[in-house]
Design an enzyme around this catalytic site. Structure first.
Site, mmCIF file in Angstrom:
data_model
loop_
_atom_site.group_PDB
_atom_site.id
_atom_site.type_symbol
_atom_site.label_atom_id
_atom_site.label_comp_id
_atom_site.label_asym_id
_atom_site.label_seq_id
_atom_site.Cartn_x
_atom_site.Cartn_y
_atom_site.Cartn_z
ATOM 1 N N TYR A 1 -21.003 10.907 -25.774
ATOM 2 C CA TYR A 1 -20.042 10.783 -26.881
ATOM 3 C C TYR A 1 -19.138 12.010 -26.981
ATOM 4 O O TYR A 1 -18.626 12.327 -28.047
ATOM 5 C CB TYR A 1 -20.762 10.521 -28.218
ATOM 6 C CG TYR A 1 -21.297 9.110 -28.326
ATOM 7 C CD1 TYR A 1 -22.442 8.737 -27.625
ATOM 8 C CD2 TYR A 1 -20.660 8.155 -29.111
ATOM 9 C CE1 TYR A 1 -22.928 7.438 -27.692
ATOM 10 C CE2 TYR A 1 -21.155 6.854 -29.181
ATOM 11 C CZ TYR A 1 -22.281 6.505 -28.472
ATOM 12 O OH TYR A 1 -22.761 5.233 -28.531
ATOM 13 N N ASN B 1 -18.418 2.267 -22.863
ATOM 14 C CA ASN B 1 -17.028 2.587 -23.215
ATOM 15 C C ASN B 1 -16.823 4.082 -23.450
ATOM 16 O O ASN B 1 -15.740 4.612 -23.222
ATOM 17 C CB ASN B 1 -16.570 1.790 -24.436
ATOM 18 C CG ASN B 1 -17.497 1.937 -25.606
ATOM 19 O OD1 ASN B 1 -18.702 1.689 -25.472
ATOM 20 N ND2 ASN B 1 -16.985 2.340 -26.749
ATOM 21 N N ASP C 1 -26.877 4.247 -25.914
ATOM 22 C CA ASP C 1 -25.990 4.873 -26.895
ATOM 23 C C ASP C 1 -26.625 6.128 -27.489
ATOM 24 O O ASP C 1 -26.663 6.294 -28.708
ATOM 25 C CB ASP C 1 -25.634 3.873 -27.998
ATOM 26 C CG ASP C 1 -24.983 2.616 -27.427
ATOM 27 O OD1 ASP C 1 -25.690 1.848 -26.751
ATOM 28 O OD2 ASP C 1 -23.785 2.404 -27.643
ATOM 29 N N HIS D 1 -23.446 -2.902 -20.841
ATOM 30 C CA HIS D 1 -23.263 -2.142 -22.076
ATOM 31 C C HIS D 1 -22.988 -3.030 -23.288
ATOM 32 O O HIS D 1 -23.630 -2.905 -24.325
ATOM 33 C CB HIS D 1 -22.165 -1.097 -21.914
ATOM 34 C CG HIS D 1 -22.011 -0.231 -23.118
ATOM 35 N ND1 HIS D 1 -23.041 0.559 -23.575
ATOM 36 C CD2 HIS D 1 -20.991 -0.072 -23.994
ATOM 37 C CE1 HIS D 1 -22.654 1.176 -24.676
ATOM 38 N NE2 HIS D 1 -21.415 0.806 -24.957
ATOM 39 N N HIS E 1 -18.195 -5.094 -33.083
ATOM 40 C CA HIS E 1 -17.910 -5.473 -31.694
ATOM 41 C C HIS E 1 -18.081 -6.969 -31.496
ATOM 42 O O HIS E 1 -18.565 -7.430 -30.467
ATOM 43 C CB HIS E 1 -18.825 -4.700 -30.726
ATOM 44 C CG HIS E 1 -18.754 -3.232 -30.914
ATOM 45 N ND1 HIS E 1 -17.582 -2.528 -30.741
ATOM 46 C CD2 HIS E 1 -19.684 -2.323 -31.278
ATOM 47 C CE1 HIS E 1 -17.812 -1.240 -30.977
ATOM 48 N NE2 HIS E 1 -19.067 -1.093 -31.315
ATOM 49 N N HIS F 1 -24.277 -0.636 -27.046
ATOM 50 C CA HIS F 1 -22.978 -0.732 -27.706
ATOM 51 C C HIS F 1 -23.059 -0.922 -29.220
ATOM 52 O O HIS F 1 -22.420 -0.194 -29.967
ATOM 53 C CB HIS F 1 -22.151 -1.844 -27.061
ATOM 54 C CG HIS F 1 -20.678 -1.748 -27.320
ATOM 55 N ND1 HIS F 1 -20.009 -0.553 -27.316
ATOM 56 C CD2 HIS F 1 -19.748 -2.707 -27.580
ATOM 57 C CE1 HIS F 1 -18.722 -0.776 -27.562
ATOM 58 N NE2 HIS F 1 -18.541 -2.071 -27.742
ATOM 59 N N VAL F 2 -23.802 -1.922 -29.679
ATOM 60 C CA VAL F 2 -23.985 -2.111 -31.114
ATOM 61 C C VAL F 2 -25.123 -1.182 -31.523
ATOM 62 O O VAL F 2 -26.211 -1.239 -30.941
ATOM 63 C CB VAL F 2 -24.329 -3.578 -31.429
ATOM 64 C CG1 VAL F 2 -24.643 -3.747 -32.905
ATOM 65 C CG2 VAL F 2 -23.186 -4.489 -31.000
HETATM 66 FE FE LIG Z 1 -20.399 1.471 -26.734
#
Ligand SMILES: [Fe+2]
Ligand SMILES: *[C@@H]1O[C@H](CO)[C@@H](O)[C@H](O)[C@H]1NC(C)=O
Ligand SMILES: *[C@@H]1O[C@H](CO)[C@@H](O)[C@H](O)[C@H]1NC(C)=O
Ligand SMILES: *[C@@H]1O[C@H](CO)[C@@H](O)[C@H](O)[C@H]1NC(C)=O
Ligand SMILES: *[C@@H]1O[C@H](CO)[C@@H](O)[C@H](O)[C@H]1NC(C)=O
Ligand SMILES: *[C@@H]1O[C@H](CO)[C@@H](O)[C@H](O)[C@H]1NC(C)=O
Length: 495
Positions: free
Chosen positions: A202, A236, A171, A348, A358, A385-386
């Site tokens: 991002y 994502n 991330d 992920h 999440h 992800h987190v």
């Molecule tokens: Fe993510």
């Protein structure tokens, strides 16, 4: 017909939610350490477009955004990728083991794509094959115009006691904190390759997913990714699904820009694949499958689901009887721990996560695949992800059969350690809200940015350390010795 599909999905979701409720009622006992380290609380900002790290290299048609990744299953090939802006130029790479004698060459291909009103530069990918192991190669790109030279060292030949040091980043994004994370990672002289657990640029946080932010990200990470392989996992933020501006082909920017050697492991899509790298066997899994995306597109086009419902449908379609499911089922038995003792899985979306973000997103996937990972004694699972850090004990949650009530994670010596390392530093900021009390499966958690190092010493031991950004490089905020799940002693493979 579409209604029928939707109905089944709702049913599946209902079963999943009942399991959640049961787990909630049973309750968890007090867990491990929640670090009370105080970090700055404000949201982090992206570096402005004119920042030093985004500078375009000088010269006509100069190659930029240079990055490399492993190019075959055994590690004797490397994929070299770069972008030229003015004209296609050459897709050739000159390379050799002596800096002044690049007497080998390979020919690649270029591609480009458009996204809404953005058109990419010429994206080149060239695979160098039949490389010698554990050898430093120099390579040049931009032949015929501005030439830039880089170097990398190939991974050692696959083997039992081969030492190797991986970095772990997730991330990342392109904020000031991202730059600190990358700088700290670079200051470890031992780190040889990055295992990247998804969510790269991002760019999708910008209006119209401004793909110029994919370019700035590529220039930002070049200082590391051109010199050592980054092993990619899709997150994502790679989906870039934007029907409101007519972009309905999922993963378009990611697939054009970041190639991975998925065919070499019999995979049918770049989102799940495996590589051997030194003494490690690395399996990359997709938390978001294209299979699910097709369905999402269908539902979206027929306007029969809200975005929240779509998100859940997408997650549930990473499940059973999908191409990834069949691939993983056949893949795990192929891993020979007397060749590659360390078995590492990247994905992920985490399966074990005690932050209030999440929540349960990884659940569908966990229910499908966790029994296999325990059966095959995976050493570690890394996820992102987190936007925080967490390490679990060795636990599993695979005994539940609806009637026995065993729906809580229990200690399990065959189970992997789960590490969430989604703390690279992107503009969305930290996840600071944790569930209380800390669940018993959680060994250590802290809401800070950072990266980690997984240092394989030999077949039995690996040293793992998480480096918090605020501490400089030399201090470690969390660490543990990994004892290999198959080689508890150097004389006997128990798998
Ligand atoms: Fe993510
Ligand atoms: C390139 O030079 C190296 C070092 O002199 C030599 O070992 C290698 O065989 C040469 N390769 C080719 C393709 O000429
Ligand atoms: C794309 O469209 C947006 C919004 O209309 C605009 O701000 C931007 O400048 C455009 N970009 C290009 C490359 O045309
Ligand atoms: C990013 O980090 C590098 C290396 O530490 C530094 O030279 C550079 O100035 C930083 N850039 C920004 C915009 O923070
Ligand atoms: C943390 O998350 C919980 C659960 O979603 C919520 O009830 C609570 O208000 C949140 N706390 C803060 C400080 O945001
Ligand atoms: C493996 O590495 C560990 C940690 O460095 C060390 O204690 C152990 O003796 C090594 N095992 C062998 C067989 O060399």
């Amino acid at each position: 017909m579409a209604r029928g599909v939707e109905g089944k999905m709702r049913l599946g979701l209902g079963v999943m939610l009942s399991a959640v409720l049961a787990a909630g009622l049973a309750g968890f006992c007090q867990g491990g350490v929640t670090s009370s380290f105080v970090r700055k609380a404000e949201k982090t900002a992206d570096m402005p477009i004119d920042s030093d790290v985004f500078a375009v290299p000088p010269g006509y048609n100069a190659p930029q955004q240079v990055h490399i990744t492993q190019g075959n299953h055994e590690g004797s090939a490397m994929i070299i990728s770069w972008v030229t802006e003015d004209e296609p130029g050459s897709s050739d790479v000159l390379y050799g083991t002596h800096k002044d004698k690049l007497n080998n060459s390979a020919t690649g291909k270029h591609t480009r794509y458009s996204f809404f009103n953005y058109t990419s530069g010429y994206i080149h990918h060239c695979t160098l094959r039949r490389l010698k192991h554990d050898t430093t190669y120099y390579y040049a790109v931009g032949i015929d115009h501005t030439v830039r030279t880089f170097w990398f060292t190939t991974p050692p030949k696959v083997g039992l006691d081969v030492p190797y040091t991986f970095g772990l980043i997730g991330d990342l994004g392109q904020s000031y904190d991202s730059n600190i994370t990358l700088s700290h990672y670079e200051s470890n002289p031992k780190a040889q390759a990055v295992l990247f657990v998804g969510d790269l640029s991002y760019a999708d946080n910008y209006p119209n997913h401004d793909n110029a932010r994919w370019d700035t990200w590529g220039r930002f990470v070049e200082r590391s990714a051109a010199y050592q392989p980054w092993i990619w996992t899709a997150g994502n933020h790679e989906i870039d699904f934007a029907p409101e501006i007519g972009e309905i082909q999922p993963f378009k920017p990611f697939r054009h820009r970041y190639h991975v050697p998925y065919k070499a492991s019999g995979s049918t899509a770049p989102f799940w694949y495996s590589i051997k790298h030194g003494s490690a066997y690395i399996i990359v899994l997709a938390s978001y499958s294209a299979y699910g995306m097709k369905l999402r597109r269908l539902l979206f086009q027929r306007n029969i689901a809200t975005d929240d419902e779509l998100q859940l449908n997408l997650l549930s379609f990473t499940g059973k009887y999908t191409p990834q499911y069949k691939w993983l089922e056949e893949e795990l038995p192929k891993v020979d721990r007397s060749e590659t003792p360390w078995l590492i899985v990247l994905m992920h979306s985490p399966w074990y996560n005690s932050y209030n973000y999440h929540y349960m997103e990884g659940e569908t996937m966990r229910v499908m695949y966790e029994p296999w990972l325990v059966q095959h004694k995976v050493d570690a699972v890394f996820a992102g992800h987190v936007h925080a850090y967490e390490r679990s004990h060795r636990i599993s949650n695979i005994a539940y059969n609806i009637v026995n009530g065993k729906c809580q994670p229990v200690e399990d010596e065959s189970a992997p350690v789960y590490i969430t390392i989604g703390d690279g530093g992107n503009l969305e900021g930290l996840a600071t809200n944790m569930t209380e009390p800390q669940p018993s499966y959680s060994a250590f958690r802290e809401a800070s940015f950072g990266h980690a190092i997984f240092e394989i010493k030999n077949r039995t031991h690996a040293y793992y350390a998480w480096h918090r950004n605020q501490d400089g490089y030399s201090r470690v905020a969390d660490s543990m010795w990994f004892h290999n799940r198959c080689w508890r002693s150097p004389n006997e493979n128990q798998c």
